[in-house]
Design an enzyme around this catalytic site. Sequence first.
Site, PDB file in Angstrom:
ATOM      1  N   LYS A  64       0.853  -1.181   0.000  1.00 32.97           N
ATOM      2  CA  LYS A  64       0.000   0.000   0.000  1.00 32.97           C
ATOM      3  C   LYS A  64       0.892   1.235   0.000  1.00 32.97           C
ATOM      4  O   LYS A  64       2.048   1.186   0.437  1.00 32.97           O
ATOM      5  CB  LYS A  64      -0.886   0.025   1.252  1.00 32.97           C
ATOM      6  CG  LYS A  64      -2.181   0.801   1.085  1.00 32.97           C
ATOM      7  CD  LYS A  64      -3.217   0.006   0.315  1.00 32.97           C
ATOM      8  CE  LYS A  64      -4.564   0.711   0.289  1.00 32.97           C
ATOM      9  NZ  LYS A  64      -5.602  -0.091  -0.366  1.00 32.97           N
ATOM     10  N   GLY A  87     -20.525   6.818   4.194  1.00 31.05           N
ATOM     11  CA  GLY A  87     -19.631   7.119   3.081  1.00 31.05           C
ATOM     12  C   GLY A  87     -20.251   6.702   1.761  1.00 31.05           C
ATOM     13  O   GLY A  87     -20.420   5.507   1.500  1.00 31.05           O
ATOM     14  N   VAL A  88     -20.592   7.671   0.926  1.00 28.53           N
ATOM     15  CA  VAL A  88     -21.185   7.368  -0.384  1.00 28.53           C
ATOM     16  C   VAL A  88     -20.326   7.977  -1.494  1.00 28.53           C
ATOM     17  O   VAL A  88     -20.805   8.716  -2.355  1.00 28.53           O
ATOM     18  CB  VAL A  88     -22.656   7.832  -0.481  1.00 28.53           C
ATOM     19  CG1 VAL A  88     -23.581   6.843   0.186  1.00 28.53           C
ATOM     20  CG2 VAL A  88     -22.850   9.221   0.123  1.00 28.53           C
ATOM     21  N   GLY A  89     -19.037   7.660  -1.433  1.00 28.37           N
ATOM     22  CA  GLY A  89     -18.125   8.042  -2.500  1.00 28.37           C
ATOM     23  C   GLY A  89     -18.222   7.042  -3.634  1.00 28.37           C
ATOM     24  O   GLY A  89     -19.284   6.473  -3.893  1.00 28.37           O
ATOM     25  N   ASN A  90     -17.095   6.792  -4.311  1.00 26.57           N
ATOM     26  CA  ASN A  90     -17.121   5.923  -5.486  1.00 26.57           C
ATOM     27  C   ASN A  90     -17.713   4.553  -5.203  1.00 26.57           C
ATOM     28  O   ASN A  90     -18.540   4.050  -5.963  1.00 26.57           O
ATOM     29  CB  ASN A  90     -15.695   5.756  -6.033  1.00 26.57           C
ATOM     30  CG  ASN A  90     -15.202   6.998  -6.742  1.00 26.57           C
ATOM     31  OD1 ASN A  90     -15.992   7.820  -7.181  1.00 26.57           O
ATOM     32  ND2 ASN A  90     -13.898   7.143  -6.847  1.00 26.57           N
ATOM     33  N   VAL A  91     -17.285   3.922  -4.108  1.00 26.47           N
ATOM     34  CA  VAL A  91     -17.773   2.578  -3.792  1.00 26.47           C
ATOM     35  C   VAL A  91     -19.109   2.635  -3.058  1.00 26.47           C
ATOM     36  O   VAL A  91     -20.047   1.910  -3.401  1.00 26.47           O
ATOM     37  CB  VAL A  91     -16.735   1.806  -2.957  1.00 26.47           C
ATOM     38  CG1 VAL A  91     -17.292   0.454  -2.525  1.00 26.47           C
ATOM     39  CG2 VAL A  91     -15.455   1.609  -3.760  1.00 26.47           C
ATOM     40  N   TYR A 115     -21.447   4.824  -3.076  1.00 26.93           N
ATOM     41  CA  TYR A 115     -22.540   5.223  -3.971  1.00 26.93           C
ATOM     42  C   TYR A 115     -23.021   4.033  -4.803  1.00 26.93           C
ATOM     43  O   TYR A 115     -24.222   3.790  -4.943  1.00 26.93           O
ATOM     44  CB  TYR A 115     -22.080   6.350  -4.880  1.00 26.93           C
ATOM     45  CG  TYR A 115     -23.012   6.626  -6.042  1.00 26.93           C
ATOM     46  CD1 TYR A 115     -24.191   7.348  -5.865  1.00 26.93           C
ATOM     47  CD2 TYR A 115     -22.716   6.140  -7.314  1.00 26.93           C
ATOM     48  CE1 TYR A 115     -25.047   7.585  -6.929  1.00 26.93           C
ATOM     49  CE2 TYR A 115     -23.563   6.373  -8.383  1.00 26.93           C
ATOM     50  CZ  TYR A 115     -24.731   7.095  -8.187  1.00 26.93           C
ATOM     51  OH  TYR A 115     -25.577   7.313  -9.243  1.00 26.93           O
TER      52      TYR A 115
END
Length: 349
Positions: A80, A184-188, A190
């Site tokens: 990472k 959390g509704v970011g890229n994933v 959402y």
Amino acid sequence: MSVFSHPEFDGHEHVAFHHDQASGLRAIIAVHSTRLGPGLGGCRMWPYASDAEALTDVLRLSRGMTYKAALAGLPQGGGKSVILGDPRHDKSPALMRAMGRFVESLNGRYIVAEDSGTSVPDIRLMAEQTRHVGGLADAASIAAGRSGDPSPATALGVFIGLQAAVRAALGRDDLRGLKVAIQGVGNVGYRLAKHLHDAGAKLWVTDLHQPAVDRAVAEFGATAVAMEAIHALDVDVFAPCALGAVLNETRIPQIKAKVIAGAANNQLAKPRDGQRVLDHGLLYAPDYVINAGGIIDIHYEGPGYNEAVVHAHLQRIGTTLTEIFTRSFATERPTGEIADAMAEAIFRA
């Protein structure tokens, strides 16, 4: 503090620090294990409060990637990287190219891909300086409408894992009317919300970025909730899809959901919190098992990409989780502890 005495150091093979004065890059790469293959993992860009916080994050995340790859059945190790900075204000092409040179300096021990705060265009800039990148579609895939972004596969894998957890904990296959709180509704997050909405679930959402919340409310009829309240809602499933350490000594007793199944990495603040989750009567889908869809997708990316093959591999996330849940019920051991043992049996063999 020495890296070797850091509480999150777990026999990591390589930890490298880098500063590029011209671009302002400050970054860390951690390679946990290359026993199964090169250490693949995303590059996270985040405004860490301190260097120590960044080091803790990269050590934990890289370790998780080793376990994730092993249980996903992939021939790769765990690594990472983190960039210290605000992706909304500090990112530049020069900084991304400098990061690419940093990746190249490890001579293939680490393969970089997208993560929180970075995107496909950022990885393309890094690819100008290094061959050791993942998550980039080739010309044929781009022509077919793919970008190489692993977020859709990650979200689908989480949805499949969430279905397995609901089946195990609640005894139901139909998600219609299921109440899910998504942090959390970011890229994933959402995309997970879309899968759940399409399956008939009722959604409560929160995010630090208000436009992301507004979009989920408008498109899925979700209910907006304050960040500090989302984990304690009276719902069936709590889905952490933001940053980690959300499951801690304080929050766990406040959780009313029966299932914890989300995309965030390192959801347990401390290892012993897995026992706290179990003692509280919650079924926890270990994060590195349920969110493995992205690295599965990256593994198949390139010439000959076959969506049906990828989807078949993603279905194995549910199978693996079902085995973990079954063992947990039978032995009364935390699911994370069981997942760790299963992964270690693979990459330490």
